[in-house]
Design a protein around this motif. Structure first.
Motif, short mmCIF file in Angstrom:
data_model
loop_
_atom_site.label_atom_id
_atom_site.label_comp_id
_atom_site.label_asym_id
_atom_site.label_seq_id
_atom_site.Cartn_x
_atom_site.Cartn_y
_atom_site.Cartn_z
N ARG A 145 0.76 -0.72 0.22
CA ARG A 145 0.16 0.05 -0.33
C ARG A 145 0.68 1.03 0.29
O ARG A 145 1.71 1.26 0.92
N THR A 146 0.36 1.96 -1.16
CA THR A 146 1.24 3.46 -1.32
C THR A 146 0.92 3.86 -0.37
O THR A 146 -0.53 4.33 0.87
N LYS A 147 2.11 5.02 0.61
CA LYS A 147 1.01 6.35 1.92
C LYS A 147 0.89 7.07 1.82
O LYS A 147 -0.27 7.43 2.17
N ARG A 148 0.86 7.97 0.21
CA ARG A 148 -0.20 9.00 0.14
C ARG A 148 -0.52 9.21 -0.34
O ARG A 148 -1.79 9.30 -0.03
N THR A 149 -1.52 8.02 -1.47
CA THR A 149 -2.45 7.49 -2.28
C THR A 149 -3.44 6.33 -1.91
O THR A 149 -4.67 6.63 -2.12
N LYS A 150 -2.60 5.58 -0.37
CA LYS A 150 -3.35 4.25 -0.30
C LYS A 150 -3.68 3.41 -1.50
O LYS A 150 -4.77 3.09 -0.81
N ARG A 151 -2.81 3.05 -2.31
CA ARG A 151 -3.42 2.38 -3.23
C ARG A 151 -3.02 0.89 -2.65
O ARG A 151 -2.16 1.17 -2.09
N VAL A 152 -3.86 0.58 -3.38
CA VAL A 152 -3.49 -1.14 -2.48
C VAL A 152 -2.53 -2.24 -4.02
O VAL A 152 -3.33 -1.65 -4.56
N TYR A 153 -1.38 -2.78 -4.04
CA TYR A 153 -1.09 -3.02 -5.37
C TYR A 153 -0.83 -4.33 -4.76
O TYR A 153 0.21 -4.59 -3.56
N VAL A 154 -0.84 -5.77 -5.56
CA VAL A 154 -0.98 -6.72 -5.67
C VAL A 154 0.28 -6.93 -6.23
O VAL A 154 0.35 -7.21 -7.81
N ALA A 155 1.35 -7.80 -5.35
CA ALA A 155 2.38 -8.33 -6.44
C ALA A 155 3.09 -8.10 -7.12
O ALA A 155 3.47 -6.41 -6.63
N ASP A 156 3.60 -8.66 -8.77
CA ASP A 156 3.92 -6.69 -9.26
C ASP A 156 3.24 -5.62 -10.03
O ASP A 156 4.19 -5.19 -10.29
N LEU A 157 1.87 -5.65 -9.83
CA LEU A 157 1.51 -4.70 -9.94
C LEU A 157 1.97 -3.40 -9.36
O LEU A 157 1.42 -2.04 -9.66
N ILE A 158 2.95 -3.23 -7.94
CA ILE A 158 3.34 -2.30 -7.89
C ILE A 158 4.74 -1.47 -8.33
O ILE A 158 4.22 -0.63 -8.30
N ASP A 159 5.14 -2.14 -9.40
CA ASP A 159 6.47 -1.66 -10.34
C ASP A 159 5.03 -0.74 -11.36
O ASP A 159 5.84 0.76 -12.25
N LYS A 160 3.52 -0.81 -11.66
CA LYS A 160 2.76 0.27 -11.87
C LYS A 160 2.44 1.44 -11.33
O LYS A 160 2.59 2.13 -11.83
N SER A 161 3.04 1.40 -10.63
CA SER A 161 3.12 2.48 -9.24
C SER A 161 4.29 3.13 -9.28
O SER A 161 5.22 2.86 -9.38
N SER A 162 4.02 4.65 -9.33
CA SER A 162 4.71 5.93 -9.50
C SER A 162 5.35 6.54 -8.15
O SER A 162 6.51 7.55 -7.86
N ASP A 163 4.28 6.09 -7.47
CA ASP A 163 4.06 6.12 -5.57
C ASP A 163 5.35 5.84 -5.28
O ASP A 163 4.62 4.66 -4.17
N LEU A 164 5.98 5.13 -4.66
CA LEU A 164 7.17 4.49 -3.77
C LEU A 164 7.91 4.80 -3.16
O LEU A 164 8.23 4.38 -2.25
N SER A 165 7.50 5.91 -2.38
CA SER A 165 8.26 6.42 -1.69
C SER A 165 7.24 5.86 -0.01
O SER A 165 6.15 6.27 0.20
N GLY A 166 8.19 4.98 1.10
CA GLY A 166 6.93 5.60 2.13
C GLY A 166 6.38 3.89 2.57
O GLY A 166 4.89 4.30 2.93
N LEU A 167 6.75 2.84 1.19
CA LEU A 167 5.31 2.16 0.73
C LEU A 167 4.95 1.37 2.11
O LEU A 167 6.37 0.65 3.19
N TYR A 168 4.09 0.54 2.46
CA TYR A 168 3.60 -0.26 3.25
C TYR A 168 3.83 -1.78 2.82
O TYR A 168 3.27 -1.71 2.33
N TYR A 169 4.02 -2.97 3.30
CA TYR A 169 3.68 -3.92 3.33
C TYR A 169 3.34 -5.23 3.78
O TYR A 169 3.36 -5.08 5.23
N ARG A 170 2.46 -6.41 3.00
CA ARG A 170 1.88 -7.11 4.39
C ARG A 170 2.36 -7.96 3.56
O ARG A 170 2.27 -8.79 1.95
N SER A 171 2.67 -8.68 4.25
CA SER A 171 3.82 -10.34 4.09
C SER A 171 3.11 -11.55 4.31
O SER A 171 2.79 -10.90 5.14
N PRO A 172 2.70 -12.06 3.37
CA PRO A 172 2.53 -13.65 3.71
C PRO A 172 2.85 -14.18 4.91
O PRO A 172 2.25 -15.01 5.52
N PHE A 173 4.55 -13.45 4.93
CA PHE A 173 5.28 -14.56 5.89
C PHE A 173 5.24 -13.77 6.89
O PHE A 173 5.42 -11.90 6.75
N GLU A 174 5.31 -14.70 8.26
CA GLU A 174 5.92 -13.91 9.68
C GLU A 174 6.61 -14.92 10.07
O GLU A 174 6.73 -16.09 10.46
#
Length: 411
Positions: free
Chosen positions: A36-65
């Motif tokens: 999820r991007t910090k500024r726009t709050k948009r959610v990207y799954v897997a490789d879709l993050i490559d389509k975002s131009s807002d890559l500063s301060g990303l929040y990650y939700r990993s399936p792994f802990e």
């Protein structure tokens, strides 16, 4: 005829592709995260993050802990994306699957994975095994340059969450010799974030950028104290350009560059960026990976990677120890750090009574996937050690618990 999909399901990235693909074509490498991007709050799954131009301060939700798959909603979202026509293009009901899991995975996690893959996705057959096991398939080509599989292999998997040292004798895991070092690529990235945030810029929220900095700039020193003395003159960012170990990293502006680049190596992009923000790097380049050999530097009361290797070998039958030390296979994404192969060999050799040989494939992160492809094609010697595959009909007949026991028999 059904195709076989090989899925190296890592905690940082999934390496996926069909076993029948061109021999020169590697797998797709897809981030195993929901972002999820910090500024726009948009959610990207897997490789879709490559389509975002807002890559500063990303929040990650990993399936792994802590290295284990526990967030199934996030993982299913990632798998759905991977199976789509935009990525791999997989129809599960017409595809056989080989998928990896962590070493010493918990039985409830194994059972849930089998249930989801068989009952929700309805794959007609499944092989579930560890990445270290698949890495041994084809190890002879990496270690010896031929096809005769070695009787003993010591796999050192420097991954994202942990580092595992796993001995194999005659294709079987020696469970008493398995060791885990609680350092992986994620901890090194966090260590780098903390270090540069204290010394230069606040980068604590910039995991995406700092991971790129680690991959492009960091290396494993062959003589830490010598390099530390060499870097002495560029502390605090001063003298970086004149120091042989100094680098200036141009931070991204997210218009012309998404990850940034080393100054002088940005090509046309560097010419387009008129207002640049510089991150100076000197001893950080080799002091961060040094934690692999001295975990006490980051507060971990564990032996270093070389000591972990010796502990693993000493826990194996005495007759196998010399062969294991001469067949050390270094794999995993973090194993791509320049100098790690040579440093590990010299450190283990200093502790070992016999000859040590550490070998890393050209692409350490892809070794498990390559082994899975060899297994699927039937070109691996390990393919003849029993029928690993479990069909959906067999699963429905024996039930989830016995399905777990079936795969345990091939560790």
């Amino acid at each position: 005829m059904r195709r076989t999909l090989v899925l190296d399901n890592g905690s940082h990235a999934i390496k996926g592709g069909y076993a029948s693909s061109d021999s020169d074509a590697g797998p797709r490498v897809i981030p195993n995260t929901v972002t999820r991007t910090k500024r726009t709050k948009r959610v990207y799954v897997a490789d879709l993050i490559d389509k975002s131009s807002d890559l500063s301060g990303l929040y990650y939700r990993s399936p792994f802990e802590r290295g284990y798959l526990v967030r199934w909603d996030a993982e299913i979202a990632v798998w759905d994306r991977i199976f789509s026509n935009d990525v791999i293009g997989c129809t599960p009901t017409d595809t056989d699957l080989i998928v990896t899991e962590p070493v010493f995975n918990f039985r409830p996690i194994q059972r849930t994975m089998d249930e989801i893959l068989f009952e929700e996705y309805r794959f007609p057959s499944l092989i579930r095994t560890t990445a270290t096991k698949l890495a041994t398939i084809g190890a002879a080509d990496v270690i010896y340059g031929d096809t005769k599989e070695p009787d003993c292999v010591l796999v050192v998997d420097v991954g994202h969450a942990f580092t595992y040292v796993v001995p194999y004798v005659n294709g079987k895991q020696v469970s008493a010799g398995v060791r885990r070092l609680d350092i992986g690529g994620r901890i090194l990235t966090n260590y780098l974030k903390e270090t540069v945030s204290f010394r230069y810029w606040d980068m604590m929220d910039e995991t995406y950028i700092m991971n790129a900095v680690k991959e492009k700039c960091c290396f494993v020193s062959q003589d830490f104290y010598r390099d530390l003395e060499t870097a002495r003159g560029c502390s605090g960012g001063r003298g970086v350009r004149s120091n042989p170990l100094g680098l200036e990293y141009v931070l991204p502006d997210f218009t012309h560059s998404k990850q940034g680049f080393i100054r002088g190596r940005g090509g046309d992009v560097e010419q387009l960026m008129s207002d640049t923000q510089i991150l100076p790097l000197c001893n950080e380049r080799f002091a961060i990976p040094e934690a692999l050999f001295h975990p006490a530097d980051i507060g971990l009361e564990q032996g270093g990677l070389h000591e972990t290797v010796i502990q693993a070998v000493n826990a194996c039958p005495e007759a196998t120890r010399g062969v294991l030390l001469s067949n050390i296979l270094l794999v995993g994404g973090t194993a791509a750090l320049p100098g790690l192969e040579q440093r590990l060999q010299s450190e283990v050799q200093a502790l070992a009574p016999c000859r040590v040989q550490v070998t890393a494939p050209q692409h350490p992160a892809l070794q498990a996937w390559q082994g899975g492809r060899a297994l699927a094609r039937g070109t691996a010697a390990a393919a003849g050690r029993g029928d690993w595959r479990l069909t959906r009909e067999q699963y429905e007949e024996i039930g989830p618990d016995r399905a777990v026991a079936h795969f345990e028999g091939f560790d």
